[in-house]
Design a protein around this motif. Structure first.
Motif, mmCIF file in Angstrom:
data_model
loop_
_atom_site.group_PDB
_atom_site.id
_atom_site.type_symbol
_atom_site.label_atom_id
_atom_site.label_comp_id
_atom_site.label_asym_id
_atom_site.label_seq_id
_atom_site.Cartn_x
_atom_site.Cartn_y
_atom_site.Cartn_z
ATOM 1 N N GLY A 217 19.508 4.291 8.550
ATOM 2 C CA GLY A 217 19.731 5.236 7.467
ATOM 3 C C GLY A 217 18.813 6.437 7.465
ATOM 4 O O GLY A 217 18.820 7.228 6.518
ATOM 5 N N LYS A 218 18.031 6.608 8.537
ATOM 6 C CA LYS A 218 17.079 7.728 8.588
ATOM 7 C C LYS A 218 17.352 8.607 9.803
ATOM 8 O O LYS A 218 18.080 8.228 10.709
ATOM 9 C CB LYS A 218 15.648 7.209 8.630
ATOM 10 C CG LYS A 218 15.243 6.432 7.389
ATOM 11 C CD LYS A 218 13.777 6.033 7.463
ATOM 12 C CE LYS A 218 13.357 5.274 6.229
ATOM 13 N NZ LYS A 218 11.924 4.861 6.292
ATOM 14 N N GLY A 219 16.727 9.761 9.805
ATOM 15 C CA GLY A 219 16.839 10.644 10.951
ATOM 16 C C GLY A 219 15.882 10.249 12.057
ATOM 17 O O GLY A 219 14.961 9.464 11.846
ATOM 18 N N PRO A 220 16.107 10.762 13.261
ATOM 19 C CA PRO A 220 15.191 10.483 14.367
ATOM 20 C C PRO A 220 13.766 10.936 14.050
ATOM 21 O O PRO A 220 13.561 12.017 13.498
ATOM 22 C CB PRO A 220 15.786 11.291 15.525
ATOM 23 C CG PRO A 220 17.229 11.492 15.169
ATOM 24 C CD PRO A 220 17.234 11.601 13.672
ATOM 25 N N GLN A 221 12.829 10.124 14.406
ATOM 26 C CA GLN A 221 11.418 10.414 14.159
ATOM 27 C C GLN A 221 10.695 10.511 15.496
ATOM 28 O O GLN A 221 10.783 9.603 16.326
ATOM 29 C CB GLN A 221 10.821 9.295 13.296
ATOM 30 C CG GLN A 221 9.340 9.428 13.009
ATOM 31 C CD GLN A 221 8.785 8.207 12.301
ATOM 32 O OE1 GLN A 221 9.505 7.256 12.027
ATOM 33 N NE2 GLN A 221 7.501 8.216 12.024
ATOM 34 N N PHE A 222 9.993 11.601 15.711
ATOM 35 C CA PHE A 222 9.267 11.833 16.954
ATOM 36 C C PHE A 222 8.222 10.742 17.204
ATOM 37 O O PHE A 222 7.489 10.344 16.299
ATOM 38 C CB PHE A 222 8.579 13.194 16.865
ATOM 39 C CG PHE A 222 7.666 13.515 18.002
ATOM 40 C CD1 PHE A 222 6.307 13.195 17.935
ATOM 41 C CD2 PHE A 222 8.138 14.155 19.129
ATOM 42 C CE1 PHE A 222 5.453 13.508 18.981
ATOM 43 C CE2 PHE A 222 7.286 14.477 20.178
ATOM 44 C CZ PHE A 222 5.947 14.151 20.097
ATOM 45 N N PHE B 4 13.318 16.190 12.367
ATOM 46 C CA PHE B 4 14.656 15.899 11.847
ATOM 47 C C PHE B 4 14.618 15.552 10.366
ATOM 48 O O PHE B 4 13.673 14.914 9.878
ATOM 49 C CB PHE B 4 15.274 14.721 12.609
ATOM 50 C CG PHE B 4 15.807 15.104 13.962
ATOM 51 C CD1 PHE B 4 14.946 15.303 15.032
ATOM 52 C CD2 PHE B 4 17.167 15.271 14.173
ATOM 53 C CE1 PHE B 4 15.439 15.655 16.288
ATOM 54 C CE2 PHE B 4 17.669 15.620 15.423
ATOM 55 C CZ PHE B 4 16.796 15.821 16.474
ATOM 56 N N GLY B 5 15.671 15.949 9.680
ATOM 57 C CA GLY B 5 15.856 15.524 8.308
ATOM 58 C C GLY B 5 16.459 14.133 8.247
ATOM 59 O O GLY B 5 16.807 13.548 9.285
ATOM 60 N N PRO B 6 16.630 13.592 7.052
ATOM 61 C CA PRO B 6 17.136 12.220 6.894
ATOM 62 C C PRO B 6 18.635 12.104 7.122
ATOM 63 O O PRO B 6 19.156 10.998 7.239
ATOM 64 C CB PRO B 6 16.781 11.887 5.449
ATOM 65 C CG PRO B 6 16.765 13.212 4.763
ATOM 66 C CD PRO B 6 16.258 14.196 5.765
ATOM 67 N N GLY B 7 19.330 13.240 7.165
ATOM 68 C CA GLY B 7 20.761 13.215 7.450
ATOM 69 C C GLY B 7 21.642 13.210 6.211
ATOM 70 O O GLY B 7 21.221 12.823 5.118
ATOM 71 N N THR B 8 22.860 13.678 6.421
ATOM 72 C CA THR B 8 23.924 13.578 5.412
ATOM 73 C C THR B 8 25.042 12.767 6.030
ATOM 74 O O THR B 8 25.537 13.107 7.110
ATOM 75 C CB THR B 8 24.470 14.955 5.012
ATOM 76 O OG1 THR B 8 23.478 15.681 4.310
ATOM 77 C CG2 THR B 8 25.709 14.817 4.140
ATOM 78 N N ARG B 9 25.421 11.703 5.329
ATOM 79 C CA ARG B 9 26.557 10.924 5.820
ATOM 80 C C ARG B 9 27.838 11.541 5.286
ATOM 81 O O ARG B 9 28.043 11.586 4.072
ATOM 82 C CB ARG B 9 26.450 9.457 5.372
ATOM 83 C CG ARG B 9 27.660 8.626 5.820
ATOM 84 C CD ARG B 9 27.460 7.141 5.570
ATOM 85 N NE ARG B 9 26.357 6.606 6.344
ATOM 86 C CZ ARG B 9 26.380 6.357 7.645
ATOM 87 N NH1 ARG B 9 27.479 6.593 8.341
ATOM 88 N NH2 ARG B 9 25.319 5.846 8.242
#
Lengths: 115, 114
Positions: A41-46, B105-110
């Motif tokens: 549920g999260k974005g890619p993290q470096f 990166f941001g957390p995203g939008t589903r």
């Protein structure tokens, strides 16, 4: 063409063991490589990066190895912890004039750490 | 610690409708990106943006897609007429100038297209 599927390669390790995640990249002209961690549920993290003029780089508990001869990248995680459980992606960047550094991601490996 | 933010976290829309996904990049960043990730698949590049114009775009980024930086802080992705296959997580990313600087990166939008 590339295979498309819902099932990621999975690496299951015991807490405290070392983990090695592998990645084959596609373009011999790639000059910069990054490992990203993606939790649900999260974005890619470096995590760590490496330039093409290097073959090894170390961070805190992580090491990236680059083998340009066979276009292979690996991520080593020392003393793996439950918090390391995630999907790990390698990403490459191909440099050319005018490029703004968009990344090409690999398929990902799911790391599962057993307590 | 500064971070990329995205809104909404989840967007449900009907096929054929327009959607706008919003991103606030980190304030001193000058390079902006949109990526998407279809469920269970890898992250795919859509578009990069610098100096108020598109720098690069992938084959996915067709005429149905557009990006805009309407003010000094927001970066938006618009899909004019959504299709079922547009359902995915959409990630915004940004970075500072400098060739070997990571993208955050941001957390995203589903996005779910029904």
């Amino acid at each position: 063409g590339e295979s498309v599927g819902l099932h990621l390669p999975t690496l299951s390790v015991q807490e405290g063991d070392n983990s090695i995640i592998n990645c084959a990249y596609s373009n011999s002209a790639s000059d910069y490589f990054i490992w990203y961690k993606q939790e649900s549920g999260k974005g890619p993290q470096f995590i760590i990066d490496i330039r093409s003029n290097m073959d090894k780089r170390q961070g805190q508990r992580v090491t990236v190895l680059l083998n340009k001869t066979v276009k292979h990248l690996s991520l080593q995680i020392a003393a793996t912890q439950p918090g390391d459980s995630a999907v790990y992606f390698c990403a490459e960047r191909v440099y050319y004039g005018g490029s703004q550094g968009n990344l090409i991601f690999g398929k990902g490996t799911k790391l599962s750490v057993k307590p | 610690e500064p971070e990329v933010t995205q809104t909404p976290s989840h967007q449900v829309t009907q096929m054929g409708q327009e959607v706008i996904l919003r991103c606030v990049p980190i304030s001193n960043h000058l390079y902006f990106y949109w990526y998407r990730q279809i469920l269970g698949q890898k992250v795919e590049f859509l578009v990069s943006f610098y100096n108020n114009e598109i720098s690069e775009k992938s084959e996915i980024f067709d005429d149905q897609f557009s990006v805009e930086r309407p003010d000094g802080s927001n970066f938006t992705l618009k899909i004019r007429s959504t299709k079922l296959e547009d359902s995915a997580m959409y990630f915004c990313a940004s970075r500072v100038p400098g060739f070997y600087n990571e993208q955050f990166f941001g957390p995203g939008t589903r996005l779910t297209v029904l």
